[in-house]
Design a protein around this motif. Structure first.
Motif, PDB file in Angstrom:
ATOM      1  N   VAL A   5       1.756   3.904  -9.136  1.00  0.00           N
ATOM      2  CA  VAL A   5       2.525   4.433  -9.960  1.00  0.00           C
ATOM      3  C   VAL A   5       2.969   6.012  -9.445  1.00  0.00           C
ATOM      4  CG1 VAL A   5       3.335   5.067 -12.267  1.00  0.00           C
ATOM      5  CG2 VAL A   5       2.053   2.935 -11.890  1.00  0.00           C
ATOM      6  N   GLU A   6       4.286   6.069  -9.243  1.00  0.00           N
ATOM      7  CA  GLU A   6       4.731   7.467  -8.867  1.00  0.00           C
ATOM      8  C   GLU A   6       5.186   8.246  -9.946  1.00  0.00           C
ATOM      9  OE1 GLU A   6       6.038   4.780  -5.167  1.00  0.00           O
ATOM     10  OE2 GLU A   6       5.875   4.682  -7.468  1.00  0.00           O
ATOM     11  N   VAL A  23      -0.609   7.403  -8.719  1.00  0.00           N
ATOM     12  CA  VAL A  23      -1.768   6.961  -9.397  1.00  0.00           C
ATOM     13  C   VAL A  23      -2.119   5.862  -8.917  1.00  0.00           C
ATOM     14  CG1 VAL A  23      -3.109   6.741 -11.348  1.00  0.00           C
ATOM     15  CG2 VAL A  23      -1.478   8.662 -11.216  1.00  0.00           C
ATOM     16  N   VAL A  24      -3.432   5.277  -8.168  1.00  0.00           N
ATOM     17  CA  VAL A  24      -3.879   4.069  -7.593  1.00  0.00           C
ATOM     18  C   VAL A  24      -4.608   3.447  -8.808  1.00  0.00           C
ATOM     19  CG1 VAL A  24      -4.810   2.766  -5.935  1.00  0.00           C
ATOM     20  CG2 VAL A  24      -3.649   5.010  -5.428  1.00  0.00           C
ATOM     21  N   SER A  25      -4.360   2.206  -9.150  1.00  0.00           N
ATOM     22  CA  SER A  25      -5.212   1.510 -10.039  1.00  0.00           C
ATOM     23  C   SER A  25      -5.732   0.299  -9.192  1.00  0.00           C
ATOM     24  CB  SER A  25      -4.671   1.235 -11.506  1.00  0.00           C
ATOM     25  OG  SER A  25      -3.500   0.308 -10.912  1.00  0.00           O
ATOM     26  N   GLY A  26      -7.170   0.116  -9.411  1.00  0.00           N
ATOM     27  CA  GLY A  26      -7.655  -1.016  -8.855  1.00  0.00           C
ATOM     28  C   GLY A  26      -8.356  -0.463  -7.747  1.00  0.00           C
ATOM     29  N   SER A  27      -9.106  -1.279  -7.029  1.00  0.00           N
ATOM     30  CA  SER A  27     -10.033  -0.754  -6.083  1.00  0.00           C
ATOM     31  C   SER A  27      -9.244  -0.909  -4.838  1.00  0.00           C
ATOM     32  CB  SER A  27     -11.399  -1.688  -6.261  1.00  0.00           C
ATOM     33  OG  SER A  27     -12.386  -1.214  -5.226  1.00  0.00           O
ATOM     34  N   TRP A 110       2.894  -1.166  -2.428  1.00  0.00           N
ATOM     35  CA  TRP A 110       4.178  -0.261  -2.638  1.00  0.00           C
ATOM     36  C   TRP A 110       4.230   0.178  -4.086  1.00  0.00           C
ATOM     37  CZ3 TRP A 110       6.619   2.159   1.511  1.00  0.00           C
ATOM     38  CH2 TRP A 110       6.511   1.527   2.375  1.00  0.00           C
ATOM     39  N   GLY A 111       4.424   1.481  -4.223  1.00  0.00           N
ATOM     40  CA  GLY A 111       4.821   1.653  -5.736  1.00  0.00           C
ATOM     41  C   GLY A 111       6.225   1.508  -5.841  1.00  0.00           C
TER      42      GLY A 111
END
Length: 120
Positions: A5-6, A23-27, A110-111
């Motif tokens: 999410v940008e 923001v990166v969610s997940g591994s 990709w966001g």
């Protein structure tokens, strides 16, 4: 599932600055993160990349004006943009490439993008 999410885009005047966040969610484990941009009628192009060891690369057109960074503790990547020009107007997209052991191959996410508009 990895999601990006940008945020941070907006309308600024030439010469001003903006900071984008992803923001990166997940591994993802070890991952290379990048910012791309796409202007209307143009191909998507890479702006800057940063590896898991913090090695950075930049497009020639933004060297010295843009800085990419990442905070692994916050799962966030940033793009600090200074001395913005009207030609920098584009949708800026976050990209992550990482090895997925379950899939046995590299994956790319990709966001949705955040719009940056620079007025003259």
């Amino acid at each position: 599932q990895v999601q990006l999410v940008e945020s941070g885009g907006g309308l600024v005047q030439a010469g001003e600055s903006l900071r984008l966040s992803c923001v990166v969610s997940g591994s993802t484990g070890v991952a290379t993160m990048s910012w791309y941009r796409q202007a209307p009628g143009k191909q998507r192009e890479v702006v800057a990349s940063i590896t898991s060891t913090l090695t950075t690369t930049y497009a020639d057109s933004v060297k010295g004006r843009f800085t990419i960074s990442r905070d692994n503790a916050k799962n966030t990547m940033y793009l600090q943009m200074s001395s913005l020009k009207p030609g920098n107007t584009a949708a800026y997209l976050c990209n992550v490439r990482y090895w997925n052991w379950a899939a046995g191959r590299s994956l790319e996410v990709w966001g949705q993008g955040t719009q940056v508009t620079v007025s003259s």
